[in-house]
Design a protein around this motif. Structure first.
Motif, short mmCIF file in Angstrom:
data_model
loop_
_atom_site.label_atom_id
_atom_site.label_comp_id
_atom_site.label_asym_id
_atom_site.label_seq_id
_atom_site.Cartn_x
_atom_site.Cartn_y
_atom_site.Cartn_z
N GLY A 28 0.82 -1.21 0.00
CA GLY A 28 0.00 0.00 0.00
C GLY A 28 0.85 1.26 0.00
O GLY A 28 0.55 2.24 -0.69
N ILE A 29 1.94 1.24 0.77
CA ILE A 29 2.85 2.38 0.79
C ILE A 29 3.51 2.55 -0.58
O ILE A 29 3.68 3.67 -1.06
CB ILE A 29 3.90 2.21 1.91
CG1 ILE A 29 3.24 2.31 3.28
CG2 ILE A 29 5.00 3.26 1.80
CD1 ILE A 29 4.15 1.96 4.44
N LEU A 34 4.08 5.50 -5.77
CA LEU A 34 3.93 5.58 -7.23
C LEU A 34 2.91 6.63 -7.63
O LEU A 34 3.11 7.38 -8.59
CB LEU A 34 3.52 4.22 -7.80
CG LEU A 34 4.61 3.17 -7.89
CD1 LEU A 34 4.02 1.84 -8.35
CD2 LEU A 34 5.68 3.62 -8.87
N GLY A 35 1.82 6.70 -6.89
CA GLY A 35 0.80 7.70 -7.19
C GLY A 35 1.30 9.11 -6.97
O GLY A 35 1.05 10.00 -7.80
N THR A 36 2.02 9.34 -5.89
CA THR A 36 2.56 10.67 -5.60
C THR A 36 3.55 11.11 -6.68
O THR A 36 3.48 12.23 -7.18
CB THR A 36 3.26 10.68 -4.23
OG1 THR A 36 2.33 10.25 -3.24
CG2 THR A 36 3.77 12.05 -3.88
N ILE A 37 4.45 10.22 -7.05
CA ILE A 37 5.44 10.55 -8.08
C ILE A 37 4.74 10.75 -9.42
O ILE A 37 5.07 11.66 -10.18
CB ILE A 37 6.52 9.47 -8.14
CG1 ILE A 37 7.32 9.47 -6.83
CG2 ILE A 37 7.45 9.69 -9.33
CD1 ILE A 37 8.24 8.28 -6.66
N ILE A 75 8.92 7.08 5.17
CA ILE A 75 9.64 7.00 6.44
C ILE A 75 8.71 7.30 7.61
O ILE A 75 8.79 6.66 8.66
CB ILE A 75 10.85 7.95 6.42
CG1 ILE A 75 11.89 7.43 5.42
CG2 ILE A 75 11.47 8.11 7.80
CD1 ILE A 75 13.00 8.41 5.11
N LYS A 76 7.80 8.22 7.41
CA LYS A 76 6.86 8.59 8.46
C LYS A 76 5.90 7.42 8.79
O LYS A 76 5.47 7.27 9.92
CB LYS A 76 6.05 9.80 8.02
CG LYS A 76 5.22 10.43 9.08
CD LYS A 76 4.56 11.68 8.55
CE LYS A 76 3.58 12.23 9.56
NZ LYS A 76 2.85 13.37 9.03
N GLN A 77 5.58 6.59 7.80
CA GLN A 77 4.63 5.49 8.01
C GLN A 77 5.29 4.20 8.49
O GLN A 77 4.61 3.24 8.79
CB GLN A 77 3.87 5.21 6.71
CG GLN A 77 2.92 6.31 6.34
CD GLN A 77 2.22 6.03 5.02
OE1 GLN A 77 2.42 5.02 4.39
NE2 GLN A 77 1.39 6.97 4.61
N LEU A 78 6.62 4.16 8.57
CA LEU A 78 7.29 2.96 9.05
C LEU A 78 6.92 2.71 10.51
O LEU A 78 6.82 3.66 11.29
CB LEU A 78 8.80 3.10 8.92
CG LEU A 78 9.38 2.98 7.52
CD1 LEU A 78 10.88 3.25 7.57
CD2 LEU A 78 9.11 1.63 6.92
N PRO A 79 6.73 1.46 10.87
CA PRO A 79 6.41 1.17 12.27
C PRO A 79 7.61 1.47 13.17
O PRO A 79 8.75 1.22 12.81
CB PRO A 79 6.07 -0.31 12.28
CG PRO A 79 6.64 -0.87 11.03
CD PRO A 79 6.76 0.26 10.06
N LYS A 80 7.32 2.00 14.33
CA LYS A 80 8.37 2.31 15.29
C LYS A 80 8.49 1.15 16.28
O LYS A 80 7.55 0.79 16.93
CB LYS A 80 8.03 3.61 16.03
CG LYS A 80 8.02 4.79 15.12
CD LYS A 80 7.67 6.05 15.87
CE LYS A 80 7.85 7.23 14.98
NZ LYS A 80 6.67 7.75 14.41
N ASN A 81 9.67 0.57 16.35
CA ASN A 81 9.88 -0.58 17.24
C ASN A 81 10.70 -0.18 18.42
O ASN A 81 11.62 0.43 18.49
CB ASN A 81 10.55 -1.74 16.50
CG ASN A 81 9.60 -2.31 15.47
OD1 ASN A 81 8.42 -2.06 15.50
ND2 ASN A 81 10.14 -3.11 14.58
#
Length: 81
Positions: A28-29, A34-37, A75-81
């Motif tokens: 999904g990301i 791809l859509g943004t670019i 990077i903002k949507q990456l899960p924080k562990n």
């Protein structure tokens, strides 16, 4: 046996079952990137066409902006562990 007589099934798994799988999350990301670019490239091409530019300045600029914006969102949507 009707539905009121059926024994309750034990809950399978835990609350993590409602989260999307890693594959679904990252695909999904990727589609969002791809859509943004694609929108950046399309908007740049249309602006260059509208202004009659020989050098595709808008296309290059908006493409680079869209790439950096999509990387920031990734990077903002990456899960924080």
């Amino acid at each position: 046996m009707n539905s009121s007589e059926r024994p309750n099934k034990p809950a399978q798994g835990n609350n993590d079952d409602r989260r999307p799988s890693a594959f679904a999350q990252y695909s999904g990301i990727g589609i969002q990137m791809l859509g943004t670019i694609g929108v950046g490239v399309y908007a740049g091409m249309k602006l260059d066409q509208w202004q009659g530019n020989k050098t595709p300045g808008w296309t290059i600029g908006l493409s680079l902006f869209a790439i950096f914006a999509s990387l920031y969102l990734f990077i903002k949507q990456l899960p924080k562990n």
